[in-house]
Write an enzyme that holds these catalytic residues in place. Structure first.
Site, PDB file in Angstrom:
ATOM      1  CG  ASN A  17     -44.753 -50.867  25.716  1.00  0.00           C
ATOM      2  OD1 ASN A  17     -45.884 -51.058  25.271  1.00  0.00           O
ATOM      3  ND2 ASN A  17     -44.525 -50.632  26.998  1.00  0.00           N
ATOM      4  N   GLY A  69     -38.602 -46.418  30.130  1.00  0.00           N
ATOM      5  CA  GLY A  69     -39.173 -46.718  31.434  1.00  0.00           C
ATOM      6  C   GLY A  69     -40.074 -47.927  31.515  1.00  0.00           C
ATOM      7  CG  ASP A  70     -43.849 -50.378  30.678  1.00  0.00           C
ATOM      8  OD1 ASP A  70     -43.349 -51.463  31.025  1.00  0.00           O
ATOM      9  OD2 ASP A  70     -45.080 -50.220  30.542  1.00  0.00           O
ATOM     10  CG  LEU A  71     -37.406 -50.801  25.953  1.00  0.00           C
ATOM     11  CD1 LEU A  71     -38.253 -49.976  25.016  1.00  0.00           C
ATOM     12  CD2 LEU A  71     -35.943 -50.395  25.864  1.00  0.00           C
TER      13      LEU A  71
END
Length: 288
Positions: free
Chosen positions: A198, A192-194
């Site tokens: 991260n 979701g926040d790749l």
């Protein structure tokens, strides 16, 4: 006992029951804390309601797929989270290929619905510092427009980051999503926040992911975000993914559609330059 002035070392000791002998506290979060056996862990604080619970649930849901590796959660409460520290090394082409395979397996692990929160995670979660509501839906184009694109477009317009006369470009993409989205796919288990920050390239040659905004979504969204902000050996990551789970025809034309979500989030958080990128992505999507 929890106090308002509790620091990372005290929180780590309280949450794990282990004695702290040292550490390093940078100006931001997270901090590194060392226990008396020499083990170093990461300690992160978040004060937004439900933020720690969302992150812990996301890490456990991603890790539960047995695909992409995540740091283990060693302890947490409503404000603090203690996780394993991942020793990092240089990015490696072989690790990138394996990461692509693992990412495909993660997505294939699925989710109950588009927008489904991880088990035990809150509906009102976060992507970075921005609120992100995990409201479930069964139709990806309608869900993506309603819960991922339009809320951030409205926030960007309200903030003056996107001008009212420009919003129509992105609204037209939302209206045309049924034809722009490609073949229907089942809900994927998304990080979701790749973005590259991260993705941790472990010294052991394996990749881990951190700081998820995990939810059920379209698998191309994770890949589009990874591409948007750059990633070492990206071509090997994508090659590994395609080997394991080939993407539907036309996926290159859909990259901009999937990048609208993270670009608008960044426009809300960081300003006009990201709004301009979002508008360019929308125009590109409409042009086909």
């Amino acid at each position: 006992m929890v106090t308002r002035d509790e620091g990372p070392a005290q929180a780590a000791s309280r949450l794990t029951g282990r004695r702290v002998t040292g550490g390093r506290v940078p100006s931001g979060s997270p901090a590194e804390v060392t226990f008396d056996d020499g083990t170093t862990v990461m300690v992160k604080r978040a004060d937004a309601p439900g933020a720690v619970r969302a992150e812990v649930a996301g890490l456990r849901w991603l890790g539960g797929a047995g695909a992409v590796r995540v740091p283990g959660v060693l302890g947490h409460d409503e404000h603090w989270m203690v996780t394993e520290r991942v020793p990092t090394g240089p990015p490696d082409a072989g690790a990138a290929l394996r990461f692509g395979h693992a990412l495909a397996a993660l997505h294939a692990a699925g989710a109950p619905a588009f927008g489904a929160a991880p088990p035990g995670g809150p509906v009102d979660a976060y992507i970075g510092l921005a609120p992100m509501r995990n409201a479930p839906g069964t139709d990806w184009p309608a869900w993506y427009a309603e819960h991922r694109v339009l809320p951030y477009l409205r926030a960007a317009v309200d903030a003056g980051t996107v001008r009212p006369g420009e919003a129509g470009v992105i609204e037209r993409v939302c209206a045309r999503l049924p034809e722009l989205a490609g073949p229907a796919e089942p809900p994927a288990r998304l990080h979701g926040d790749l973005w590259n920050g991260n993705v941790l390239w472990g010294a052991d040659g394996e990749v881990r992911v951190i700081d998820p905004a995990a939810h059920g979504g379209h698998r191309e969204t994770d890949l589009a975000m990874l591409e948007l902000f750059g990633c070492p050996h990206l071509e090997r990551v994508l090659a590994g993914y395609q080997e394991a789970a080939p993407l539907a025809d036309g996926h290159r034309r859909r990259v901009g559609v999937h990048q609208l979500f993270p670009l608008l989030v960044h426009a809300v958080l960081f300003g006009r330059s990201y709004a301009e990128q979002a508008l360019a992505a929308a125009r590109g999507a409409l042009a086909g």
